[in-house]
Motif scaffolding. Structure first.
Motif, short mmCIF file in Angstrom:
data_model
loop_
_atom_site.label_atom_id
_atom_site.label_comp_id
_atom_site.label_asym_id
_atom_site.label_seq_id
_atom_site.Cartn_x
_atom_site.Cartn_y
_atom_site.Cartn_z
N THR A 77 0.81 -1.21 0.00
CA THR A 77 0.00 0.00 0.00
C THR A 77 0.85 1.27 0.00
N HIS A 78 2.14 1.15 0.30
CA HIS A 78 3.04 2.31 0.26
C HIS A 78 4.45 1.81 -0.03
N ALA A 79 5.12 2.48 -0.95
CA ALA A 79 6.50 2.13 -1.29
C ALA A 79 7.21 3.41 -1.72
N GLY A 80 7.76 4.14 -0.75
CA GLY A 80 8.42 5.40 -1.05
C GLY A 80 8.92 6.07 0.20
N TRP A 81 9.22 7.36 0.08
CA TRP A 81 9.81 8.11 1.18
C TRP A 81 8.73 8.61 2.12
N GLN A 82 9.00 8.55 3.42
CA GLN A 82 8.13 9.12 4.44
C GLN A 82 9.00 9.70 5.53
N SER A 83 8.64 10.92 5.95
CA SER A 83 9.45 11.64 6.93
C SER A 83 9.67 10.82 8.19
N GLY A 84 10.93 10.77 8.62
CA GLY A 84 11.30 10.02 9.81
C GLY A 84 11.61 8.56 9.52
N ILE A 107 8.14 0.82 3.35
CA ILE A 107 7.22 -0.08 2.67
C ILE A 107 6.12 -0.47 3.66
N LYS A 108 4.86 -0.36 3.20
CA LYS A 108 3.72 -0.82 3.98
C LYS A 108 3.02 -1.92 3.19
N ILE A 109 2.72 -3.02 3.87
CA ILE A 109 2.01 -4.15 3.24
C ILE A 109 0.75 -4.44 4.04
N GLN A 110 -0.39 -4.46 3.35
CA GLN A 110 -1.66 -4.77 3.98
C GLN A 110 -1.96 -6.26 3.83
N HIS A 111 -2.20 -6.92 4.96
CA HIS A 111 -2.52 -8.35 4.98
C HIS A 111 -3.97 -8.54 5.37
N ASP A 112 -4.40 -9.78 5.40
CA ASP A 112 -5.75 -10.10 5.85
C ASP A 112 -5.87 -9.91 7.36
N PHE A 113 -7.11 -10.00 7.86
CA PHE A 113 -7.42 -9.91 9.28
C PHE A 113 -7.07 -8.54 9.86
N GLY A 114 -7.01 -7.49 9.01
CA GLY A 114 -6.72 -6.15 9.49
C GLY A 114 -5.29 -5.92 9.91
N ILE A 115 -4.35 -6.74 9.45
CA ILE A 115 -2.94 -6.64 9.84
C ILE A 115 -2.15 -5.88 8.77
N GLU A 116 -1.29 -4.98 9.22
CA GLU A 116 -0.39 -4.25 8.34
C GLU A 116 1.03 -4.36 8.89
N TYR A 157 8.16 -1.65 7.00
CA TYR A 157 9.60 -1.90 6.89
C TYR A 157 10.26 -0.56 6.56
N ALA A 158 11.03 0.01 7.52
CA ALA A 158 11.53 1.38 7.39
C ALA A 158 13.05 1.42 7.30
N HIS A 159 13.56 2.62 6.87
CA HIS A 159 14.99 2.96 6.79
C HIS A 159 15.72 2.16 5.70
N ASN A 160 15.02 1.73 4.65
CA ASN A 160 15.64 0.91 3.62
C ASN A 160 16.54 1.76 2.72
N SER A 161 17.57 1.12 2.19
CA SER A 161 18.43 1.81 1.22
C SER A 161 17.89 1.69 -0.20
N ARG A 162 17.10 0.63 -0.44
CA ARG A 162 16.53 0.43 -1.77
C ARG A 162 15.21 -0.30 -1.64
N ILE A 163 14.21 0.13 -2.42
CA ILE A 163 12.89 -0.50 -2.43
C ILE A 163 12.75 -1.30 -3.73
N ARG A 164 12.31 -2.57 -3.60
CA ARG A 164 12.24 -3.46 -4.75
C ARG A 164 10.80 -3.82 -5.15
N VAL A 165 9.82 -3.16 -4.57
CA VAL A 165 8.42 -3.40 -4.94
C VAL A 165 7.77 -2.05 -5.23
N ARG A 166 6.56 -2.10 -5.76
CA ARG A 166 5.83 -0.87 -6.07
C ARG A 166 4.44 -0.93 -5.43
N LYS A 167 3.84 0.21 -5.29
CA LYS A 167 2.51 0.30 -4.69
C LYS A 167 1.49 -0.47 -5.52
#
Length: 456
Positions: free
Chosen positions: A361-368, A373-382, A385-395
Motif C-alpha cells: 500500500t506504500h513504497a516510497g519516502w516518508q518523513s522520519g 514499505i507498507k504491506i496490507q494483509h488479511d485480518f486487518g494486519i499491516e 519496513y523502514a529505513h531501507n536503502s533500496r525498495i524493490r516493490v511498487r505500490k
C-alpha cells in the motif's frame, strides 16, 4: 587597629609569598605590577583548584569510559547470543516447514491408499453377498433334490411291495423291470447331483470363510490407518491453533473469514459415503473418514491463514536485535519515547523479506522513516519496513511470504544501518516479536512431542 594574629598572619604570608614586582617595559615607558602576598595566595589557590578539578574530571571520565566499554561489550555479547538464537529458530522453522510439507505428502499418499482399500472392501462385500446368494440357491436346490429323492424312494418301495403281492406276480414279472431300472438310474443320478451340490456348497462355505478372514484383516489395517491419520491431524492442527491464540488472534473468526474467502478449485472437502445400499445411517468408517476430512479442511484453513499472517522473521541473514517494542530512551533527543516496532541491525544491503502474503500500500519516502514499505494483509494486519536503502516493490503489487522487497539501509531518522519493523492490527501497533515467538514456540513444542513419541 590590627590584632596580633593578623600581624602574624601577614608576616607569615610575606615570608612565604614575598612581595614581587613584574616590570612591563615598552619603547617609551617602563611600568611594573605589584604582586602582594594575598594576591599571590589567591592566584596559587586558584591554580591548585583548577589542577585538582582537572585531575578529578579526568579520573571520572576514565572510569566512565572503562565502565561504558564493559557495558557495551556485555550488551554486544548478549545481542550476539540473541541473534544466534534467532538464526537457530529460523533454521528450525524452515526445517519444520519442510517436515510439514513432507507430512502433507505422506498424508495424501495414505489417503490414496485408503481409497484403494475402500474400493477393495466394497468389491469384497459385493462378492461375499453374491456368494451368500449362490449358497442360498444351492441349499434350496439341495432341499428340492433331497425331497425328490425321498419321493423316489417312496415310489420304489411301493413298486417293490406291488411286485411281491400274490395275484399280481405275473403282471409284475412281465411289466416291472423297465420302471425299476428307470427309477434306479434316476436315484443314482440324483445321488450324484446331491453329492456334487454338497461338494460345491462346502467349497462355497470355505471360500466365504476365507473372504470373511480377509475382510477382518483389511478392517484391522483400515482401523490402524485411521488411527494414524487421526493422530497426525491432532498433532498438526493443535500447534497451529495455539500459534494463533498465542498471537492474540481469534481462531474462530479467522477460520470463518478464510472459509468465506475460499476460492480454491473444488471448494472445501465434502463428506464421503461408502455404502451402495441407500442406508440412511452412516457407518463407523464413514464417520471417522468424514471427521478426518473435516480436520483436513480445518488444517487447510489454518495453513491459508498462517500464510496471510506475519508468522515469520523479516530477515534471514545474521543480524543483531538492537531495540524492542515499548518505551525507550530516544537515541536522538535522549527523552523517553514510545517505540512502535523492533529494530534489527546488520550490514547495509541485507535482504528484507515480506513476512506474509499481502498487497503493497506504500513504497516510497516518508518523513522520519526514510524509504518505507507498507504491506496490507488479511485480518486487518499491516506490516511496515523502514529505513531501507533500496525498495524493490511498487505500490499495488501483490507479494508473498519470503519475497525480497527491500535492502537494509539507514535512510530517515536513524543513527545507523538497521531495519525498523512494525506490525499493526486495525491501525494499532503491537509487538512484532509476539508473532515471531508464537511460531518458534509452537515448533519447539512440536519437536518435544515428536521426541516423546519417538521415545515411546
Amino acid at each position: 587597629m590590627r590584632t596580633r594574629l593578623a600581624i602574624r598572619i601577614h608576616a607569615a604570608m610575606e615570608r612565604l609569598f614575598p612581595e614581587r614586582r613584574v616590570f612591563l617595559k615598552s619603547d617609551e615607558d617602563t611600568r611594573f605590577v605589584r604582586l602582594r602576598p594575598m594576591t599571590q595566595l589567591l592566584i596559587g589557590a586558584g591554580m591548585s583548584a583548577v589542577v585538582a578539578w582537572a585531575i578529578i574530571a579526568t579520573a571520572v571520565l576514565l572510569m566512565d569510559s572503562i565502565g561504558s566499554g564493559n557495558f557495551r561489550e556485555q550488551a554486544k555479547r548478549e545481542q550476539d547470543m540473541y541473534q544466534d538464537r534467532l538464526n537457530a529458530l529460523a533454521l528450525e522453522r524452515d526445517a519444520r516447514a519442510e517436515e510439514a510439507l513432507a507430512a502433507q505428502q505422506r498424508f495424501n499418499a495414505a489417503l490414496g491408499q485408503i481409497s484403494i482399500m475402500q474400493s477393495e472392501l466394497l468389491a469384497s462385500e459385493t462378492h461375499r453377498r453374491e456368494l451368500e446368494t449362490g449358497i442360498e440357491v444351492i441349499q434350496a436346490t439341495l432341499r428340492d433334490t433331497m425331497g425328490d429323492r425321498e419321493l423316489a424312494r417312496t415310489e420304489l418301495a411301493a413298486l417293490q411291495a406291488e411286485q411281491t403281492t400274490p395275484g399280481t406276480a405275473q403282471t409284475s414279472n412281465s411289466g416291472s423291470p423297465a420302471p425299476i431300472n428307470f427309477m434306479a438310474d434316476a436315484l443314482a443320478q440324483t445321488a450324484n447331483e446331491r453329492d456334487q451340490i454338497l461338494e460345491n456348497a462346502r467349497h462355497a462355505l470355505e471360500r466365504a470363510a476365507e473372504l470373511e478372514h480377509d475382510l477382518k484383516l483389511k478392517e484391522e489395517q483400515n482401523d490402524q490407518i485411521f488411527r494414524q491419520l487421526e493422530e497426525a491431524m491432532t498433532i498438526s492442527v493443535a500447534p497451529l491453533d495455539k500459534m494463533f491464540r498465542t498471537a492474540g488472534m481469534p481462531t474462530d473468526k479467522i477460520i470463518e473469514q478464510v472459509r468465506r474467502g475460499y476460492s480454491g478449485q473444488g471448494g472445501p472437502l465434502t463428506p464421503l459415503s461408502f455404502t451402495t445400499r441407500g442406508e440412511d445411517e452412516p457407518t463407523v468408517d464413514e464417520l471417522r473418514t468424514n471427521r478426518i476430512l473435516a480436520q483436513m479442511d480445518l488444517l487447510n484453513m489454518y495453513r491459508i491463514a498462517a500464510e496471510r499472517a506475519p508468522f515469520a522473521s523479516p530477515i534471514k541473514a545474521a543480524v543483531r536485535y538492537t531495540s524492542g517494542f515499548g518505551y525507550r530512551r530516544d537515541p536522538k533527543t535522549g527523552g523517553r519515547r514510545m517505540h512502535n516496532g523492533s529494530d534489527f541491525a546488520g550490514p547495509s544491503g541485507t535482504d528484507i523479506l515480506a513476512t506474509a502474503d499481502g498487497i503493497v500500500t506504500h513504497a516510497g519516502w516518508q518523513s522520519g522513516f526514510g524509504r518505507l514499505i507498507k504491506i496490507q494483509h488479511d485480518f486487518g494486519i499491516e506490516t511496515r519496513y523502514a529505513h531501507n536503502s533500496r525498495i524493490r516493490v511498487r505500490k499495488g503489487q501483490r507479494v508473498s511470504r519470503g519475497d525480497h522487497i527491500a535492502d537494509m539501509g539507514s535512510t530517515g531518522r536513524t543513527t545507523g544501518t538497521h531495519l525498523h519493523y512494525e506490525v499493526r492490527v486495525n491501525g494499532t501497533p503491537v509487538n512484532p516479536m509476539i508473532y515471531i515467538k508464537a511460531a518458534s514456540n509452537v515448533f519447539e513444542e512440536q519437536d518435544k512431542r515428536t521426541g516423546l513419541k519417538n521415545d515411546r
